[in-house]
Design a protein around this motif. Structure first.
Motif, PDB file in Angstrom:
ATOM      1  N   THR A  57       0.832  -1.206   0.000  1.00 41.25           N
ATOM      2  CA  THR A  57       0.000   0.000   0.000  1.00 41.25           C
ATOM      3  C   THR A  57       0.867   1.257   0.000  1.00 41.25           C
ATOM      4  O   THR A  57       1.699   1.447   0.890  1.00 41.25           O
ATOM      5  CB  THR A  57      -0.916   0.020   1.232  1.00 41.25           C
ATOM      6  N   PRO A  58       0.694   2.128  -0.989  1.00 46.02           N
ATOM      7  CA  PRO A  58       1.558   3.308  -1.069  1.00 46.02           C
ATOM      8  C   PRO A  58       1.113   4.411  -0.112  1.00 46.02           C
ATOM      9  O   PRO A  58      -0.063   4.500   0.252  1.00 46.02           O
ATOM     10  CB  PRO A  58       1.393   3.755  -2.523  1.00 46.02           C
ATOM     11  N   PRO A  59       2.048   5.267   0.283  1.00 45.22           N
ATOM     12  CA  PRO A  59       1.664   6.459   1.047  1.00 45.22           C
ATOM     13  C   PRO A  59       1.060   7.496   0.106  1.00 45.22           C
ATOM     14  O   PRO A  59       1.093   7.351  -1.114  1.00 45.22           O
ATOM     15  CB  PRO A  59       2.998   6.939   1.620  1.00 45.22           C
ATOM     16  N   GLY A  60       0.534   8.552   0.672  1.00 47.29           N
ATOM     17  CA  GLY A  60      -0.007   9.627  -0.145  1.00 47.29           C
ATOM     18  C   GLY A  60      -1.466   9.885   0.153  1.00 47.29           C
ATOM     19  O   GLY A  60      -2.107   9.183   0.943  1.00 47.29           O
ATOM     20  N   VAL A  61      -1.999  10.907  -0.499  1.00 49.75           N
ATOM     21  CA  VAL A  61      -3.396  11.307  -0.349  1.00 49.75           C
ATOM     22  C   VAL A  61      -4.092  11.100  -1.688  1.00 49.75           C
ATOM     23  O   VAL A  61      -3.613  11.566  -2.726  1.00 49.75           O
ATOM     24  CB  VAL A  61      -3.500  12.777   0.095  1.00 49.75           C
ATOM     25  N   PHE A  62      -5.230  10.413  -1.664  1.00 49.04           N
ATOM     26  CA  PHE A  62      -5.922  10.033  -2.889  1.00 49.04           C
ATOM     27  C   PHE A  62      -7.410  10.371  -2.797  1.00 49.04           C
ATOM     28  O   PHE A  62      -7.953  10.580  -1.712  1.00 49.04           O
ATOM     29  CB  PHE A  62      -5.740   8.536  -3.152  1.00 49.04           C
ATOM     30  N   LEU A  63      -8.047  10.390  -3.971  1.00 48.15           N
ATOM     31  CA  LEU A  63      -9.483  10.655  -4.051  1.00 48.15           C
ATOM     32  C   LEU A  63     -10.298   9.400  -4.331  1.00 48.15           C
ATOM     33  O   LEU A  63     -11.500   9.369  -4.081  1.00 48.15           O
ATOM     34  CB  LEU A  63      -9.771  11.684  -5.149  1.00 48.15           C
ATOM     35  N   ARG A  64      -9.636   8.347  -4.874  1.00 51.92           N
ATOM     36  CA  ARG A  64     -10.375   7.142  -5.258  1.00 51.92           C
ATOM     37  C   ARG A  64      -9.413   5.970  -5.308  1.00 51.92           C
ATOM     38  O   ARG A  64      -8.227   6.136  -5.608  1.00 51.92           O
ATOM     39  CB  ARG A  64     -11.033   7.340  -6.627  1.00 51.92           C
ATOM     40  N   VAL A  65      -9.930   4.768  -5.020  1.00 49.39           N
ATOM     41  CA  VAL A  65      -9.138   3.548  -5.109  1.00 49.39           C
ATOM     42  C   VAL A  65      -9.998   2.448  -5.713  1.00 49.39           C
ATOM     43  O   VAL A  65     -11.209   2.387  -5.468  1.00 49.39           O
ATOM     44  CB  VAL A  65      -8.599   3.132  -3.718  1.00 49.39           C
ATOM     45  N   GLU A  66      -9.386   1.602  -6.537  1.00 51.43           N
ATOM     46  CA  GLU A  66     -10.058   0.448  -7.128  1.00 51.43           C
ATOM     47  C   GLU A  66      -9.154  -0.766  -6.975  1.00 51.43           C
ATOM     48  O   GLU A  66      -7.939  -0.679  -7.201  1.00 51.43           O
ATOM     49  CB  GLU A  66     -10.371   0.681  -8.607  1.00 51.43           C
ATOM     50  N   VAL A  67      -9.756  -1.905  -6.595  1.00 56.08           N
ATOM     51  CA  VAL A  67      -9.003  -3.132  -6.356  1.00 56.08           C
ATOM     52  C   VAL A  67      -9.441  -4.193  -7.353  1.00 56.08           C
ATOM     53  O   VAL A  67     -10.640  -4.369  -7.609  1.00 56.08           O
ATOM     54  CB  VAL A  67      -9.219  -3.636  -4.919  1.00 56.08           C
ATOM     55  N   GLY A  68      -8.464  -4.907  -7.926  1.00 51.90           N
ATOM     56  CA  GLY A  68      -8.746  -6.036  -8.800  1.00 51.90           C
ATOM     57  C   GLY A  68      -8.358  -7.333  -8.120  1.00 51.90           C
ATOM     58  O   GLY A  68      -8.559  -7.504  -6.923  1.00 51.90           O
ATOM     59  N   ALA A  69      -7.777  -8.253  -8.869  1.00 48.10           N
ATOM     60  CA  ALA A  69      -7.313  -9.525  -8.315  1.00 48.10           C
ATOM     61  C   ALA A  69      -5.814  -9.435  -8.096  1.00 48.10           C
ATOM     62  O   ALA A  69      -5.029  -9.608  -9.023  1.00 48.10           O
ATOM     63  CB  ALA A  69      -7.656 -10.669  -9.262  1.00 48.10           C
ATOM     64  N   GLY A  70      -5.403  -9.125  -6.878  1.00 49.44           N
ATOM     65  CA  GLY A  70      -3.990  -9.030  -6.564  1.00 49.44           C
ATOM     66  C   GLY A  70      -3.353  -7.714  -6.924  1.00 49.44           C
ATOM     67  O   GLY A  70      -2.130  -7.578  -6.865  1.00 49.44           O
ATOM     68  N   ALA A  71      -4.140  -6.730  -7.307  1.00 49.41           N
ATOM     69  CA  ALA A  71      -3.592  -5.431  -7.689  1.00 49.41           C
ATOM     70  C   ALA A  71      -4.606  -4.344  -7.375  1.00 49.41           C
ATOM     71  O   ALA A  71      -5.799  -4.608  -7.182  1.00 49.41           O
ATOM     72  CB  ALA A  71      -3.222  -5.404  -9.167  1.00 49.41           C
ATOM     73  N   ALA A  72      -4.120  -3.104  -7.329  1.00 48.65           N
ATOM     74  CA  ALA A  72      -4.993  -1.966  -7.050  1.00 48.65           C
ATOM     75  C   ALA A  72      -4.389  -0.715  -7.665  1.00 48.65           C
ATOM     76  O   ALA A  72      -3.188  -0.647  -7.931  1.00 48.65           O
ATOM     77  CB  ALA A  72      -5.187  -1.783  -5.547  1.00 48.65           C
ATOM     78  N   CYS A  73      -5.234   0.275  -7.897  1.00 48.88           N
ATOM     79  CA  CYS A  73      -4.796   1.592  -8.350  1.00 48.88           C
ATOM     80  C   CYS A  73      -5.541   2.648  -7.541  1.00 48.88           C
ATOM     81  O   CYS A  73      -6.710   2.465  -7.190  1.00 48.88           O
ATOM     82  CB  CYS A  73      -5.082   1.806  -9.835  1.00 48.88           C
ATOM     83  N   ALA A  74      -4.849   3.740  -7.263  1.00 50.04           N
ATOM     84  CA  ALA A  74      -5.455   4.870  -6.568  1.00 50.04           C
ATOM     85  C   ALA A  74      -5.188   6.135  -7.375  1.00 50.04           C
ATOM     86  O   ALA A  74      -4.129   6.283  -7.994  1.00 50.04           O
ATOM     87  CB  ALA A  74      -4.898   5.006  -5.158  1.00 50.04           C
ATOM     88  N   GLN A  75      -6.151   7.042  -7.361  1.00 44.14           N
ATOM     89  CA  GLN A  75      -6.073   8.271  -8.149  1.00 44.14           C
ATOM     90  C   GLN A  75      -5.974   9.471  -7.222  1.00 44.14           C
ATOM     91  O   GLN A  75      -6.742   9.594  -6.263  1.00 44.14           O
ATOM     92  CB  GLN A  75      -7.304   8.387  -9.042  1.00 44.14           C
ATOM     93  N   ASP A  76      -5.030  10.372  -7.513  1.00 42.57           N
ATOM     94  CA  ASP A  76      -4.875  11.551  -6.673  1.00 42.57           C
ATOM     95  C   ASP A  76      -5.690  12.717  -7.221  1.00 42.57           C
ATOM     96  O   ASP A  76      -6.412  12.586  -8.214  1.00 42.57           O
ATOM     97  CB  ASP A  76      -3.400  11.921  -6.514  1.00 42.57           C
ATOM     98  N   ALA A  77      -5.570  13.876  -6.583  1.00 44.37           N
ATOM     99  CA  ALA A  77      -6.383  15.034  -6.950  1.00 44.37           C
ATOM    100  C   ALA A  77      -6.069  15.550  -8.348  1.00 44.37           C
ATOM    101  O   ALA A  77      -6.903  16.206  -8.973  1.00 44.37           O
ATOM    102  CB  ALA A  77      -6.187  16.146  -5.921  1.00 44.37           C
ATOM    103  N   ALA A  78      -4.883  15.251  -8.861  1.00 45.35           N
ATOM    104  CA  ALA A  78      -4.510  15.676 -10.210  1.00 45.35           C
ATOM    105  C   ALA A  78      -4.947  14.681 -11.271  1.00 45.35           C
ATOM    106  O   ALA A  78      -4.717  14.902 -12.465  1.00 45.35           O
ATOM    107  CB  ALA A  78      -2.999  15.892 -10.290  1.00 45.35           C
ATOM    108  N   GLY A  79      -5.569  13.568 -10.853  1.00 46.19           N
ATOM    109  CA  GLY A  79      -6.008  12.550 -11.802  1.00 46.19           C
ATOM    110  C   GLY A  79      -4.960  11.513 -12.129  1.00 46.19           C
ATOM    111  O   GLY A  79      -5.184  10.650 -12.982  1.00 46.19           O
ATOM    112  N   ILE A  80      -3.805  11.558 -11.472  1.00 44.08           N
ATOM    113  CA  ILE A  80      -2.705  10.641 -11.750  1.00 44.08           C
ATOM    114  C   ILE A  80      -2.916   9.329 -10.991  1.00 44.08           C
ATOM    115  O   ILE A  80      -3.313   9.331  -9.821  1.00 44.08           O
ATOM    116  CB  ILE A  80      -1.353  11.260 -11.346  1.00 44.08           C
ATOM    117  N   LEU A  81      -2.624   8.208 -11.671  1.00 39.88           N
ATOM    118  CA  LEU A  81      -2.782   6.889 -11.069  1.00 39.88           C
ATOM    119  C   LEU A  81      -1.481   6.410 -10.435  1.00 39.88           C
ATOM    120  O   LEU A  81      -0.399   6.578 -10.999  1.00 39.88           O
ATOM    121  CB  LEU A  81      -3.223   5.868 -12.119  1.00 39.88           C
TER     122      LEU A  81
END
Length: 334
Positions: free
Chosen positions: A134-158
């Motif tokens: 799990t990465p540090p940082g501040v995010f607006l959204r997170v999505e989890v798949g099978a064994g992986a995840a992505c989170a999006q910050d306020a600038a829209g970067i994944l």
């Protein structure tokens, strides 16, 4: 003139049980009702003065998700509730751990705390990559798949982490929407086009339609669907039997959810329409158990589904709740 003053002699008043200085309206007679306490200076009920406004309003669900092993939902008071097999619920967030968003993969999940930091967990005997990395940082959204995840910050970067072939390399710039499944990740770029990375065979010989300006995307096992900026639904890819996945139903839709070999859409009135890649006994059971009520949101797992109605109730379906405990939605107001 002689004025005669007559002083009437009176019997002394009967002594009450009140002591000197006591309110004579108060009695100790147990047969009489006790008067309510009132602030005599302002005429305000003392209960209201102390901030006691009566019973708390009933709780309701605002969001729910499932991965066909465990389910979690967000509640109107900001708390999170999870249910399912013990291997999951032993590790899931407790109600006092307030979350603003949740997403479940297969045997794992993540949520956003009110400050935007991530809280991730995994069920016992399942992959630990999402929780461990799990990465540090501040995010607006997170999505989890099978064994992986992505989170999006306020600038829209994944920021993506977990299983390499699913995570791959996300686009360097901002995205409008993104989704993960067991094999790959995809995102909607600012121009409305779709990019995917991970398993190159994800969609077979098919690809997203050219010229369509998408606003969001949702992914299944071998197919994906998305809504364009007018609310029309589009699907591409293969069914589980490698035949082309059927097109989406006509209409203007507010939400689209894709899972396994099926997809569902919801319109502004909460009407749900689902379709599948090829005839399946499991999907027929799934459809027959889905409550015929208007839904505001759906969270779909491998072969099970959960949803929140327009009035804040939550339902899960697709099997037997007495056996498949992730379908047994807890009562918020027992």
């Amino acid at each position: 003139m002689i004025i005669i003053l007559l002083l009437a002699c009176r019997e002394p008043a009967e002594q009450t049980e009140n002591g000197p200085g006591d309110d004579p309206t108060v009695t100790t007679d147990p047969t009489l009702p006790v008067p309510e306490a009132v602030d005599t200076a302002y005429g305000v009920d003392s209960a209201a003065e102390t901030g006691d406004t009566g019973p708390e309003p009933p709780l309701f669900w605002t969001y729910v998700d499932t991965d066909s092993i465990h389910s979690c939902g967000l509640v109107s008071d900001g708390s999170v509730r999870c249910w399912g097999i013990d291997e999951c619920t032993n590790n899931t967030p407790r109600p006092w751990e307030q979350l603003t968003q949740i997403s479940l993969g297969i045997g794992q999940g993540c949520g956003l705390r009110p400050d935007g930091t991530l809280l991730c967990w995994n069920c016992d005997h399942f992959d630990e990559e999402v929780r461990r990395e799990t990465p540090p940082g501040v995010f607006l959204r997170v999505e989890v798949g099978a064994g992986a995840a992505c989170a999006q910050d306020a600038a829209g970067i994944l920021t993506c982490w977990g299983v390499d072939f699913v995570v791959g390399t996300p686009p360097p710039g901002p995205v409008l929407d993104f989704a993960l499944d067991a094999n790959a990740t995809a995102a909607v770029l600012p121009d409305g086009s779709i990019i995917a990375w991970g398993d190159a065979a994800l969609w077979g010989d098919d690809s997203p339609p050219v010229g369509v300006v998408f606003s969001n995307i949702s992914m299944g096992r071998r197919h994906a669907c998305g809504l364009d900026t007018t609310g029309l639904a589009w699907c591409w890819g293969d069914s589980q039997n490698l035949s082309p996945f059927p097109p989406a139903p006509p209409g203007v839709w507010a939400q689209i959810e894709t899972f396994n070999d099926a997809s569902c859409v919801i319109d502004d009135l909460g009407t749900v329409s689902c379709w599948y890649g090829y005839p399946s006994v499991s999907f027929s059971l799934w459809e027959s158990q889905r409550p015929a009520v208007p839904f505001a949101q759906l969270g779909l797992g491998e072969w099970d589904g959960c949803g929140v109605t327009l009035t804040g109730e939550a339902y899960c379906w697709g099997g037997d709740p007495s056996v498949e405990t992730w379908l047994d939605v807890p009562d918020l107001n027992p």
